[in-house]
Write a protein that holds these residues in place. Structure first.
Motif, short mmCIF file in Angstrom:
data_model
loop_
_atom_site.label_atom_id
_atom_site.label_comp_id
_atom_site.label_asym_id
_atom_site.label_seq_id
_atom_site.Cartn_x
_atom_site.Cartn_y
_atom_site.Cartn_z
N ALA A 92 6.01 16.82 3.04
CA ALA A 92 4.75 17.31 2.47
C ALA A 92 3.80 16.14 2.24
CB ALA A 92 5.02 18.03 1.15
N HIS A 93 2.53 16.35 2.53
CA HIS A 93 1.52 15.30 2.39
C HIS A 93 1.56 14.67 0.99
CE1 HIS A 93 -2.67 13.88 3.70
NE2 HIS A 93 -2.52 13.40 2.48
N TRP A 94 1.54 15.51 -0.03
CA TRP A 94 1.54 15.01 -1.41
C TRP A 94 2.78 14.18 -1.69
CZ3 TRP A 94 5.14 16.17 -5.25
CH2 TRP A 94 4.81 15.71 -6.53
N ALA A 95 3.93 14.63 -1.20
CA ALA A 95 5.19 13.93 -1.49
C ALA A 95 5.23 12.55 -0.87
CB ALA A 95 6.38 14.76 -1.00
N THR A 96 4.61 12.36 0.30
CA THR A 96 4.64 11.05 0.95
C THR A 96 3.70 10.06 0.28
OG1 THR A 96 2.92 11.60 2.59
CG2 THR A 96 5.23 12.05 3.20
N GLU A 97 2.73 10.55 -0.50
CA GLU A 97 1.76 9.66 -1.13
C GLU A 97 2.03 9.44 -2.61
OE1 GLU A 97 -2.06 10.21 1.82
OE2 GLU A 97 -1.92 11.55 0.09
N TRP A 98 2.80 10.35 -3.23
CA TRP A 98 3.05 10.21 -4.67
C TRP A 98 3.72 8.88 -5.03
CZ3 TRP A 98 7.21 9.57 -7.91
CH2 TRP A 98 6.94 9.73 -9.29
N PRO A 99 4.68 8.34 -4.23
CA PRO A 99 5.28 7.06 -4.62
C PRO A 99 4.27 5.94 -4.83
CG PRO A 99 6.62 8.10 -2.93
CD PRO A 99 5.35 8.91 -3.05
N TRP A 100 3.12 6.03 -4.16
CA TRP A 100 2.08 5.01 -4.36
C TRP A 100 1.59 4.99 -5.79
CZ3 TRP A 100 -3.07 5.92 -5.78
CH2 TRP A 100 -3.88 4.77 -5.82
N CYS A 101 1.57 6.15 -6.45
CA CYS A 101 1.10 6.20 -7.84
C CYS A 101 1.96 5.29 -8.72
CB CYS A 101 1.13 7.63 -8.36
SG CYS A 101 -0.02 8.75 -7.53
N GLY A 138 0.80 -1.21 0.00
CA GLY A 138 0.00 0.00 0.00
C GLY A 138 0.84 1.26 0.00
N VAL A 139 0.21 2.36 0.40
CA VAL A 139 0.84 3.67 0.32
C VAL A 139 2.14 3.73 1.11
CG1 VAL A 139 0.54 6.10 0.96
CG2 VAL A 139 -1.32 4.87 -0.16
N SER A 140 2.13 3.18 2.32
CA SER A 140 3.33 3.27 3.15
C SER A 140 4.43 2.32 2.69
CB SER A 140 2.98 3.01 4.62
OG SER A 140 2.17 4.07 5.12
N ASP A 141 4.06 1.22 2.03
CA ASP A 141 5.08 0.35 1.42
C ASP A 141 5.82 1.11 0.32
OD1 ASP A 141 4.69 -2.44 2.60
OD2 ASP A 141 2.66 -1.94 1.99
N ALA A 142 5.05 1.87 -0.48
CA ALA A 142 5.67 2.65 -1.55
C ALA A 142 6.58 3.73 -0.98
CB ALA A 142 4.58 3.27 -2.42
N LEU A 143 6.14 4.36 0.12
CA LEU A 143 6.97 5.37 0.78
C LEU A 143 8.25 4.75 1.31
CD1 LEU A 143 7.46 8.18 1.97
CD2 LEU A 143 5.94 7.55 3.88
N ALA A 144 8.14 3.60 1.96
CA ALA A 144 9.32 2.91 2.47
C ALA A 144 10.26 2.53 1.33
CB ALA A 144 8.91 1.67 3.25
N LEU A 189 3.75 2.68 -7.67
CA LEU A 189 3.47 1.31 -7.25
C LEU A 189 2.16 0.83 -7.86
CD1 LEU A 189 3.78 -1.25 -5.46
CD2 LEU A 189 2.69 0.06 -3.60
N ALA A 190 1.11 1.64 -7.75
CA ALA A 190 -0.21 1.27 -8.27
C ALA A 190 -0.18 1.08 -9.77
CB ALA A 190 -1.23 2.34 -7.88
N ALA A 191 0.53 1.95 -10.47
CA ALA A 191 0.64 1.83 -11.92
C ALA A 191 1.32 0.52 -12.30
CB ALA A 191 1.41 3.02 -12.49
N ALA A 192 2.36 0.15 -11.56
CA ALA A 192 3.06 -1.11 -11.83
C ALA A 192 2.14 -2.30 -11.57
CB ALA A 192 4.31 -1.20 -10.96
#
Length: 285
Positions: free
Chosen positions: A229-238, A109-115, A240-243
């Motif tokens: 920044a809120h956006w910066a911590t969630e953008w990596p999920w995009c 999920g989102v935090s996996d992508a952030l990590a 991951l999700a696309a992959a």
């Protein structure tokens, strides 16, 4: 070419709507289930700039992390900024699907992508989902560093690896303290301090940290806090999700063209650092 209903079913298999928080608004916002989908765009925010990008790209489906309408509305008039987004999407046959808290707690999920963006090894969820018998889903992630870093070095890594924003990375705590274990949570995370302390980590990286919760957290323990920044911590999920959707497309023979928006939709646009002062009195009168 798959129909929208087929692609949405695939996305729901990744992020089931029933796993979203009760207050959340996830799922398909606009779109004809029978329309064909050949191009998909992932983004964090369903704002006008992203809707225009989807149209320019020729996308048939826009998938965002943040909801367009988190609370109820009585109008989608184009005279309102959210209504204009709806009109733009419908006029150009672009569907909109949202995966929010159901993507936060997903595995991955989102935090996996952030990590992953910070090159951290995930140990497990910070707040486990009791409905997951495997103990992999949940909010936030507890992580380990391959090699210890100081808080200053970890902040520098975050500033380098996450998308650039006006805010950058703020730090609360001793910059020279050593970090071996760190908790991360994409998006707003200052409601998780009790869980972070219980995890026994040296640092916590998240977003939207507020004065009083941070002050109280620092009084409780030497835990270092890194605020991005809120956006910066969630953008990596995009990415991951696309992959993930790419993998499904290959498996199903759909040949989807999947894109990730690099448009910065963080609302903060500039940052002026405070000038250093030797005044022992500190703040101005």
């Amino acid at each position: 070419m798959p129909r929208l209903s087929e692609v949405i079913a695939a996305l729901e298999s990744l992020w089931p709507a029933e796993r979203a928080e009760s207050w959340d608004a996830v799922g398909t916002v606009v779109g004809d289930p029978d329309q064909e989908v050949s191009r998909v765009l992932f983004a964090v925010d369903p704002v006008q700039e992203i809707a225009d990008e989807a149209v320019k790209l020729g996308a048939d489906l826009l998938v965002t992390h943040h909801p367009l309408y988190l609370r109820g509305t009585t109008t989608v008039a184009a005279s309102t900024f959210k209504g204009r987004v709806v009109h733009t999407l419908i006029k150009n046959d672009v569907a909109l699907h949202v995966a929010h808290t159901n993507a936060d707690t997903a595995d991955p999920g989102v935090s996996d992508a952030l990590a992953g963006a910070l090159d951290l090894r995930v140990v497990g969820p910070l707040v486990p989902d009791p409905a997951d018998p495997h103990g992999r889903r949940g909010l936030g992630r507890v992580c380990e560093l391959e090699h210890p870093l100081t808080v200053r070095e970890l902040a520098a890594r975050a500033a380098e690896r996450l998308p650039a924003t006006a805010q950058g990375i703020r730090v609360a705590g001793d910059p020279e303290a050593v970090v071996r274990a760190v908790a991360v949570s994409g998006g707003s995370g200052d409601s998780l301090f009790d869980h972070v302390r219980a995890a026994g980590v040296d640092a916590f990286l998240t977003a939207d940290l507020r004065h009083h919760p941070v002050s109280e957290a620092r009084a409780h323990s030497p835990l270092a806090l890194l605020d991005a920044a809120h956006w910066a911590t969630e953008w990596p999920w995009c990415e991951l999700a696309a992959a993930q959707l790419d993998e499904i497309s290959d498996r199903e023979g759909w040949d989807l063209r999947v894109h990730v928006s690099k448009t910065v939709t963080d609302p903060w646009t500039a940052h002026a650092a405070s000038a250093p002062t030797s005044d022992a009195m500190g703040a101005p009168n």
